[in-house]
Design a protein around this motif. Structure first.
Motif, PDB file in Angstrom:
ATOM      1  N   TYR A 257       0.828  -1.216   0.000  1.00 18.53           N
ATOM      2  CA  TYR A 257       0.000   0.000   0.000  1.00 18.53           C
ATOM      3  C   TYR A 257       0.859   1.263   0.000  1.00 18.53           C
ATOM      4  O   TYR A 257       0.411   2.330  -0.386  1.00 18.53           O
ATOM      5  N   TYR A 258       2.092   1.144   0.471  1.00 22.53           N
ATOM      6  CA  TYR A 258       2.983   2.308   0.535  1.00 22.53           C
ATOM      7  C   TYR A 258       3.669   2.531  -0.811  1.00 22.53           C
ATOM      8  O   TYR A 258       3.832   1.598  -1.597  1.00 22.53           O
ATOM      9  N   SER A 259       4.086   3.771  -1.043  1.00 22.26           N
ATOM     10  CA  SER A 259       4.735   4.101  -2.307  1.00 22.26           C
ATOM     11  C   SER A 259       6.039   4.835  -2.066  1.00 22.26           C
ATOM     12  O   SER A 259       6.323   5.281  -0.954  1.00 22.26           O
ATOM     13  N   GLU A 260       6.821   4.949  -3.138  1.00 20.72           N
ATOM     14  CA  GLU A 260       8.112   5.626  -3.066  1.00 20.72           C
ATOM     15  C   GLU A 260       8.043   7.060  -3.578  1.00 20.72           C
ATOM     16  O   GLU A 260       8.871   7.885  -3.244  1.00 20.72           O
TER      17      GLU A 260
ATOM     18  N   TYR B  77       4.084   9.649  -8.178  1.00 20.49           N
ATOM     19  CA  TYR B  77       3.582   9.011  -9.394  1.00 20.49           C
ATOM     20  C   TYR B  77       3.112   7.596  -9.102  1.00 20.49           C
ATOM     21  O   TYR B  77       2.046   7.163  -9.533  1.00 20.49           O
ATOM     22  N   GLN B  78       3.939   6.876  -8.343  1.00 23.93           N
ATOM     23  CA  GLN B  78       3.585   5.510  -7.976  1.00 23.93           C
ATOM     24  C   GLN B  78       2.337   5.488  -7.086  1.00 23.93           C
ATOM     25  O   GLN B  78       1.433   4.672  -7.289  1.00 23.93           O
ATOM     26  N   ALA B  79       2.300   6.407  -6.134  1.00 21.00           N
ATOM     27  CA  ALA B  79       1.160   6.465  -5.213  1.00 21.00           C
ATOM     28  C   ALA B  79      -0.129   6.751  -5.974  1.00 21.00           C
ATOM     29  O   ALA B  79      -1.163   6.115  -5.736  1.00 21.00           O
ATOM     30  N   THR B  80      -0.067   7.688  -6.900  1.00 17.97           N
ATOM     31  CA  THR B  80      -1.250   8.072  -7.672  1.00 17.97           C
ATOM     32  C   THR B  80      -1.705   6.917  -8.559  1.00 17.97           C
ATOM     33  O   THR B  80      -2.901   6.626  -8.663  1.00 17.97           O
TER      34      THR B  80
ATOM     35  N   GLU C 118       5.278  13.984   5.638  1.00 19.42           N
ATOM     36  CA  GLU C 118       4.644  12.867   6.336  1.00 19.42           C
ATOM     37  C   GLU C 118       4.530  11.623   5.446  1.00 19.42           C
ATOM     38  O   GLU C 118       4.005  10.587   5.872  1.00 19.42           O
ATOM     39  N   GLY C 119       5.041  11.759   4.233  1.00 18.58           N
ATOM     40  CA  GLY C 119       5.222  10.594   3.367  1.00 18.58           C
ATOM     41  C   GLY C 119       3.936   9.957   2.897  1.00 18.58           C
ATOM     42  O   GLY C 119       2.908  10.614   2.759  1.00 18.58           O
ATOM     43  N   TYR C 120       3.984   8.636   2.698  1.00 14.82           N
ATOM     44  CA  TYR C 120       2.915   7.939   1.998  1.00 14.82           C
ATOM     45  C   TYR C 120       1.988   7.177   2.932  1.00 14.82           C
ATOM     46  O   TYR C 120       1.275   6.287   2.484  1.00 14.82           O
TER      47      TYR C 120
ATOM     48  N   SER D 146      11.795  11.496  11.301  1.00 21.35           N
ATOM     49  CA  SER D 146      11.002  11.934  12.451  1.00 21.35           C
ATOM     50  C   SER D 146       9.525  12.154  12.103  1.00 21.35           C
ATOM     51  O   SER D 146       8.699  12.259  13.001  1.00 21.35           O
ATOM     52  N   TRP D 147       9.194  12.214  10.827  1.00 20.18           N
ATOM     53  CA  TRP D 147       7.780  12.362  10.453  1.00 20.18           C
ATOM     54  C   TRP D 147       7.222  11.100   9.791  1.00 20.18           C
ATOM     55  O   TRP D 147       6.006  10.893   9.756  1.00 20.18           O
ATOM     56  N   TYR D 148       8.120  10.295   9.215  1.00 23.83           N
ATOM     57  CA  TYR D 148       7.673   9.142   8.411  1.00 23.83           C
ATOM     58  C   TYR D 148       8.682   8.010   8.588  1.00 23.83           C
ATOM     59  O   TYR D 148       9.476   7.724   7.683  1.00 23.83           O
ATOM     60  N   PRO D 149       8.672   7.365   9.760  1.00 23.94           N
ATOM     61  CA  PRO D 149       9.692   6.352  10.065  1.00 23.94           C
ATOM     62  C   PRO D 149       9.729   5.226   9.024  1.00 23.94           C
ATOM     63  O   PRO D 149       8.686   4.789   8.540  1.00 23.94           O
ATOM     64  N   SER D 150      10.962   4.787   8.704  1.00 27.46           N
ATOM     65  CA  SER D 150      11.103   3.724   7.711  1.00 27.46           C
ATOM     66  C   SER D 150      10.888   2.337   8.328  1.00 27.46           C
ATOM     67  O   SER D 150      10.723   1.360   7.603  1.00 27.46           O
ATOM     68  N   ASP D 151      10.887   2.268   9.662  1.00 26.43           N
ATOM     69  CA  ASP D 151      10.688   1.008  10.385  1.00 26.43           C
ATOM     70  C   ASP D 151       9.420   0.293   9.898  1.00 26.43           C
ATOM     71  O   ASP D 151       8.317   0.859   9.949  1.00 26.43           O
TER      72      ASP D 151
END
Ligand SMILES: [Zn+2]
Length: 372
Positions: free
Chosen positions: A5-8, A11-14, A61-63, A339-344
Motif C-alpha cells: 500500500y505504501y509508495s516511493e 507518481y507511484q502512489a497516484t 509525512e510521506g505515503y 522523524s515524520w515518516y519512520p522507515s521502520d
C-alpha cells in the motif's frame, strides 16, 4: 502485504490509487494548467451526507495517508453496506500536496512571493488585507534560534533550554500555530492562497453542492508516540475544539479505539491559524448543515520529550541549509524524514492497523445512524 500500500513517490502512489479506485466508485480529477500534481478523488455511494478522507497535506509525512486510502479501497470498500451508501457519500481525496510528497517537504514552495508555505496554515486566511494578517509574536522569539546554524549538540541543547523556559508561557506551543511574517520560518502560512489550497477547496465546493452534512478527516503523522521497543504506534484524532463542543462529542461518540485530543484553548476561536479543518467549518457550517472536522494523527515520536525538539530543529536546519547552501544537507533530510515518516516496517504496519481501526469504527457507527 501491507507494504504494497505504501509508495516511493507521488507518481507511484497516484497510480496505485487509480488502480484501486477502478470499479469502486466515480473517479474525478482536479487539474490546474501548469500545475504538475493533479488531485484525483473518488466518490463511493450516493448519500447526501458527505464523508471526506483527505491525505497528503504535508509532504514530509510521506505515503502513510495514501497507503491508508489504498488499504481502505482494497480491503474495505467492497464490503460497505448498501444502507450506508444510500445515506452517505464517501470521498477519498488523494494527496493534496503532490509537490511536497515528491520533494519530501512538509510545505509547498511559493514561487511568486518566495518562502515555504505550510498548506495547513494557508486555508481560509484573508490575504487581500495584508495589514490584517494574523499575528503570532510569540513565534518571533524562537525564529532565530530555530534557523541558526545546524549543530547537533549545541543547538539541540539551546532548543531544549528554550522549551524548558517557555513551556508555561505559551511560547513553545505557539511556534506551531502558524505565522505570516517569516517566509522561511516554520509553519509559515504564506502571502496568498496556494494552488493546492484552491484545488482542495474547489473539490470540497463541488462535493458540498446539495450536501446535508460534512464529516471530514485529514490523514497526518507526527503527533504522538511510536514506541520502538514495544513496536507500539499511537493514533489520535485531533479536533480543534474543547471537549464539550458538539464537534468533539460527535467523534468521541463514534470512536472507541482512537484517542480524541481536544483543544481546550480554542474557546473563542481556533488555535491554529489557517488550517483546513477550521476553514471547512467556517466555509460550510450552518445551523441546518452540520460540519464535523478532525485530523487523524499517527504517532512518530520515539522519545516523547525530545521528539518535538528534534522535529523543530530538523525543520529549522533544513531552512538554514536552503537559505545558505541552496539545498538541504542529506543528513538533515534523513533526520527530517525519519522523524515524520519512520522507515521502520513495524511503524508502517502499525500505522495502517490504526487507520483500519478508525475506518472500521467510523463506518460501523455511520451504518447504525443510516439504519435509524
Ligand atoms: Zn500533518
Amino acid at each position: 502485504m501491507f507494504q504494497d500500500y505504501y509508495s516511493e513517490n507521488w507518481y507511484q502512489a497516484t497510480d496505485k490509487f487509480i488502480k484501486n479506485a477502478q470499479g469502486r466508485g466515480v473517479l474525478r480529477w482536479c487539474v490546474v494548467s501548469g500545475h504538475e500534481y493533479d488531485i484525483p478523488y473518488l466518490t463511493i455511494g450516493n448519500g447526501e451526507n458527505l464523508v471526506v478522507i483527505n491525505s497528503g497535506v504535508h509532504g514530509i509525512e510521506g505515503y502513510f495517508g495514501s497507503a491508508a486510502q489504498n488499504m481502505f479501497l482494497d480491503k474495505m470498500a467492497d464490503n460497505l453496506p448498501t444502507k450506508l451508501l444510500d445515506e452517505y457519500k464517501i470521498v477519498l481525496v488523494h494527496v493534496i500536496n503532490g509537490w511536497g510528497m515528491q520533494n519530501r517537504m512538509r510545505e509547498v514552495m511559493d514561487k511568486t512571493h518566495g518562502g515555504l508555505v505550510d498548506l495547513n496554515r494557508n486555508f481560509g486566511v484573508d490575504f487581500d488585507n495584508k495589514s490584517a494578517l494574523p499575528q503570532n509574536p510569540k513565534y518571533d522569539l524562537a525564529h532565530d534560534l530555530l534557523l541558526s546554524r545546524p549543530d547537533k549538540i549545541k543547538k539541540k541543547n539551546q532548543i531544549k533550554e528554550f522549551r524548558q523556559k517557555h513551556l508555561r508561557d505559551g511560547v513553545w506551543s505557539a511556534i506551531s500555530y502558524g505565522q505570516y511574517k517569516h517566509p522561511y520560518g516554520l509553519f509559515y502560512g504564506g502571502m496568498a492562497p496556494m494552488t493546492e489550497n484552491k484545488m482542495a477547496l474547489s473539490i470540497y465546493d463541488n462535493l458540498m453542492c446539495g450536501a446535508k452534512s460534512l464529516t471530514s478527516i485529514g490523514l497526518h503523522t507526527g503527533l504522538g508516540r511510536f514506541n520502538r521497543k514495544r513496536a507500539y504506534v499511537s493514533s489520535h484524532l485531533l479536533v480543534s475544539h474543547p471537549k464539550q463542543h458538539e464537534n468533539t462529542r460527535y467523534f468521541s461518540d463514534m470512536l472507541r479505539g482512537t484517542e480524541i485530543v481536544s483543544d481546550e484553548l480554542a474557546v473563542n476561536g481556533p488555535t491554529l491559524l489557517g488550517d483546513l479543518v477550521d476553514c471547512l467549518e467556517a466555509r460550510y457550517a450552518t445551523p441546518k448543515l452540520p460540519v464535523y472536522t478532525a485530523d487523524f494523527e499517527i504517532g512518530t515520536g520515539e522519545f516523547p520529550i525530545m521528539s518535538p525538539i528534534y522535529k523543530r530543529m530538523d525543520m529549522g536546519d533544513a531552512r538554514y541549509d536552503l537559505i545558505n547552501h541552496g539545498k538541504i544537507n542529506p543528513q538533515t533530510w534523513a533526520n527530517l524524514t525519519e522523524s515524520w515518516y519512520p522507515s521502520d516496517v513495524r511503524w508502517r504496519a502499525g500505522a495502517l492497523e490504526r487507520a483500519h481501526i478508525l475506518f472500521k469504527e467510523m463506518f460501523e457507527e455511520l451504518t447504525k445512524k443510516a439504519q435509524r
